[in-house]
Write a protein that holds these residues in place. Structure first.
Motif, short mmCIF file in Angstrom:
data_model
loop_
_atom_site.label_atom_id
_atom_site.label_comp_id
_atom_site.label_asym_id
_atom_site.label_seq_id
_atom_site.Cartn_x
_atom_site.Cartn_y
_atom_site.Cartn_z
N VAL A 1 20.61 -26.07 -52.39
CA VAL A 1 21.66 -27.09 -52.27
C VAL A 1 21.38 -28.31 -53.13
O VAL A 1 22.26 -29.17 -53.29
CB VAL A 1 21.85 -27.52 -50.80
N GLN A 2 20.20 -28.40 -53.73
CA GLN A 2 19.87 -29.53 -54.61
C GLN A 2 19.78 -29.13 -56.08
O GLN A 2 19.42 -29.96 -56.91
CB GLN A 2 18.58 -30.20 -54.16
N ARG A 3 20.10 -27.87 -56.39
CA ARG A 3 20.10 -27.48 -57.80
C ARG A 3 21.27 -28.13 -58.51
O ARG A 3 22.40 -28.12 -58.03
CB ARG A 3 20.18 -25.96 -57.93
N LYS A 4 20.99 -28.70 -59.67
CA LYS A 4 22.01 -29.42 -60.43
C LYS A 4 22.50 -28.60 -61.61
O LYS A 4 21.71 -27.99 -62.31
CB LYS A 4 21.46 -30.76 -60.93
N GLU A 5 23.80 -28.61 -61.79
CA GLU A 5 24.39 -28.04 -63.00
C GLU A 5 24.51 -29.18 -64.00
O GLU A 5 25.45 -29.97 -63.96
CB GLU A 5 25.75 -27.42 -62.70
N LEU A 6 23.54 -29.29 -64.89
CA LEU A 6 23.53 -30.41 -65.83
C LEU A 6 24.55 -30.18 -66.94
O LEU A 6 24.77 -29.04 -67.38
CB LEU A 6 22.13 -30.57 -66.41
N PRO A 7 25.20 -31.25 -67.39
CA PRO A 7 26.26 -31.09 -68.40
C PRO A 7 25.72 -30.52 -69.70
O PRO A 7 24.59 -30.81 -70.10
CB PRO A 7 26.79 -32.52 -68.58
N PRO A 8 26.54 -29.71 -70.39
CA PRO A 8 26.10 -29.13 -71.67
C PRO A 8 25.97 -30.19 -72.75
O PRO A 8 26.63 -31.24 -72.71
CB PRO A 8 27.21 -28.13 -71.99
N THR A 9 25.13 -29.90 -73.73
CA THR A 9 24.88 -30.86 -74.81
C THR A 9 26.17 -31.22 -75.54
O THR A 9 26.38 -32.39 -75.91
CB THR A 9 23.86 -30.27 -75.80
N ARG A 10 27.05 -30.26 -75.73
CA ARG A 10 28.26 -30.52 -76.51
C ARG A 10 29.16 -31.57 -75.86
O ARG A 10 29.96 -32.23 -76.53
CB ARG A 10 29.04 -29.22 -76.71
N SER A 11 29.03 -31.75 -74.53
CA SER A 11 29.88 -32.72 -73.85
C SER A 11 29.53 -34.15 -74.23
O SER A 11 30.31 -35.08 -73.98
CB SER A 11 29.79 -32.53 -72.33
N PHE A 12 28.37 -34.35 -74.86
CA PHE A 12 27.95 -35.69 -75.27
C PHE A 12 28.43 -36.05 -76.68
O PHE A 12 28.41 -37.22 -77.06
CB PHE A 12 26.43 -35.81 -75.21
N LEU A 13 28.82 -35.06 -77.46
CA LEU A 13 29.10 -35.29 -78.87
C LEU A 13 30.57 -35.45 -79.19
O LEU A 13 30.94 -35.70 -80.34
CB LEU A 13 28.51 -34.15 -79.71
N ASP A 14 31.44 -35.31 -78.19
CA ASP A 14 32.89 -35.52 -78.37
C ASP A 14 33.45 -34.71 -79.53
O ASP A 14 34.28 -35.20 -80.31
CB ASP A 14 33.19 -37.01 -78.58
N GLY A 15 32.97 -33.49 -79.69
CA GLY A 15 33.49 -32.62 -80.72
C GLY A 15 32.90 -32.84 -82.10
O GLY A 15 33.25 -32.12 -83.05
#
Length: 376
Positions: free
Chosen positions: A232-246
């Motif tokens: 219940v504490q495992r995190k789905e961390l955001p993908p790297t591409r979500s930081f680069l705005d395309g």
């Protein structure tokens, strides 16, 4: 016993509940000191390798991806295991068990830990909580074959098991980033909680916490660990591409250089010391040729990122930072804080947990580790 982890008071339990009785026929052997698993080994097909794995001081993965992967290689995420023996007995020793005490275990796994506790205290004094029904049933069957019948409950380990509370001791065989309130509430004043604990960034150690009359719990870390996160504490961390705005790296990032090698911030204790100061930081690595790599730093709020490039033989390393925060600068500040205090190991750190959250300290509770950025 040569390593010192298996003390004489646990030897009869070990002899009565040998590890092989609580290891399934299909396993993925691990390696001591590394979060890596070898390919699948079966008792029927490779008996010599199976027995060698069982009586090697290393963890054994027994389930991948909640049972969805059973192939010859390794799955995506290990979800159940049989812990390495030195870790098992180090944590059991930290419990400081006494005859007649009631114990709650979080994470039944293969049932070996529950068997050892049952042999030591009597099965009527042991409750074990397992989130996965099939894993719980398999563990019950192994325990029954050994003549042991502790209560194995299928449920969310973060909730404990209130029906049999209070407990004198609580031990978790999974790691957490936040000690659930139910664990403190279900443990008696003066009782002990032993659990692996670690920040999002990485690094992890076993915390030995004593519950106070006000319901808080505090104590030192007793050594490095590397357990699977409680489900219940495992995190789905955001993908790297979500930081680069395309955009392609380096996008609009600001370039600089550092003399702090990315290779000097990647050991387990480094990651722990950094992660407890910057709780919303996480990292990834892109590997290049000849040992070169790019270390990515990102925040869980998806506001900022940074990279630092490592190449062997260099003394300066290119850095790119983007967003309202300067994540490499935050990491460097955290690393230098640790370095200036004599590069403390896990045993100098401690943890206090109360209704306001988690508070990591160095040497004593009145010396809190500074927070460079509070997690959201």
């Amino acid at each position: 016993m040569r390593s010192g982890a298996l003390k004489s008071d646990w030897l009869p339990a070990f002899e009565a509940a040998p590890r092989h009785q609580f290891v399934p026929d299909t396993i993925w052997p691990g390696r001591a000191g590394a979060n890596r698993q070898d390919d699948r080994v079966t008792l029927e097909g490779q008996p010599d390798l199976w027995w060698k794995a069982v009586y090697r001081d290393a963890p054994i993965t027994t389930q991948w991806d909640h049972g969805e992967y059973t192939g010859p290689k390794t799955g995506r995420t290990p979800t159940s295991s049989n812990s390495m023996p030195t870790m098992v007995f180090t944590m059991l020793d930290a419990l400081n068990i006494r005859e007649g005490q009631e114990v709650l275990e979080i994470g039944t796994g293969t049932g070996w830990n529950a068997a050892l506790l049952s042999q030591r205290l009597g099965a009527d004094h042991v409750v074990s909580v397992e989130v996965d029904p099939r894993t719980a049933e398999d563990a019950r069957n192994r325990l029954t074959l050994g003549g042991l019948h502790p209560l194995v409950h299928v449920g969310n380990g973060a909730e404990g098991y209130a029906e049999r509370a209070p407990y004198d001791r609580l031990i978790a065989t999974c790691s957490v980033g936040s000690v659930p309130a139910a664990w403190r509430e279900q443990t008696v004043s003066g009782g002990i909680i032993v659990t692996p604990w670690g920040p999002t960034y990485g690094g992890e150690a076993v915390a030995r916490l004593t519950v106070a009359e006000d319901g808080s719990a505090s104590g030192s870390f007793v050594g490095s660990s590397a357990f699977m996160r409680m489900s219940v504490q495992r995190k789905e961390l955001p993908p790297t591409r979500s930081f680069l705005d395309g955009h392609e790296w380096p996008a609009a990032g600001v370039r600089s250089e550092t003399t702090l090698s990315p290779d000097d911030v990647g050991e387990w204790v480094h990651m722990f010391a950094i992660g407890v100061q910057v709780p919303d930081l996480f990292c990834r690595v892109d590997w290049g040729e000849n040992g070169a790599y790019r270390l990515w730093l990102m925040d869980t709020g998806v506001t900022s990122w940074a990279t630092a490039d490592y190449a062997k033989g260099h003394t300066e390393y290119p850095v790119v930072q983007s967003g309202p925060r300067r994540l490499w600068d935050e990491l460097e500040t955290a690393w230098h804080w640790w370095d200036q205090r004599g590069r403390p190991g896990f045993a100098r750190f401690g943890l206090t947990v109360d209704n306001d959250g988690e508070h990591v300290w160095l040497d004593s509770p009145d010396q809190p580790v500074p927070l460079r950025r509070r997690a959201v």
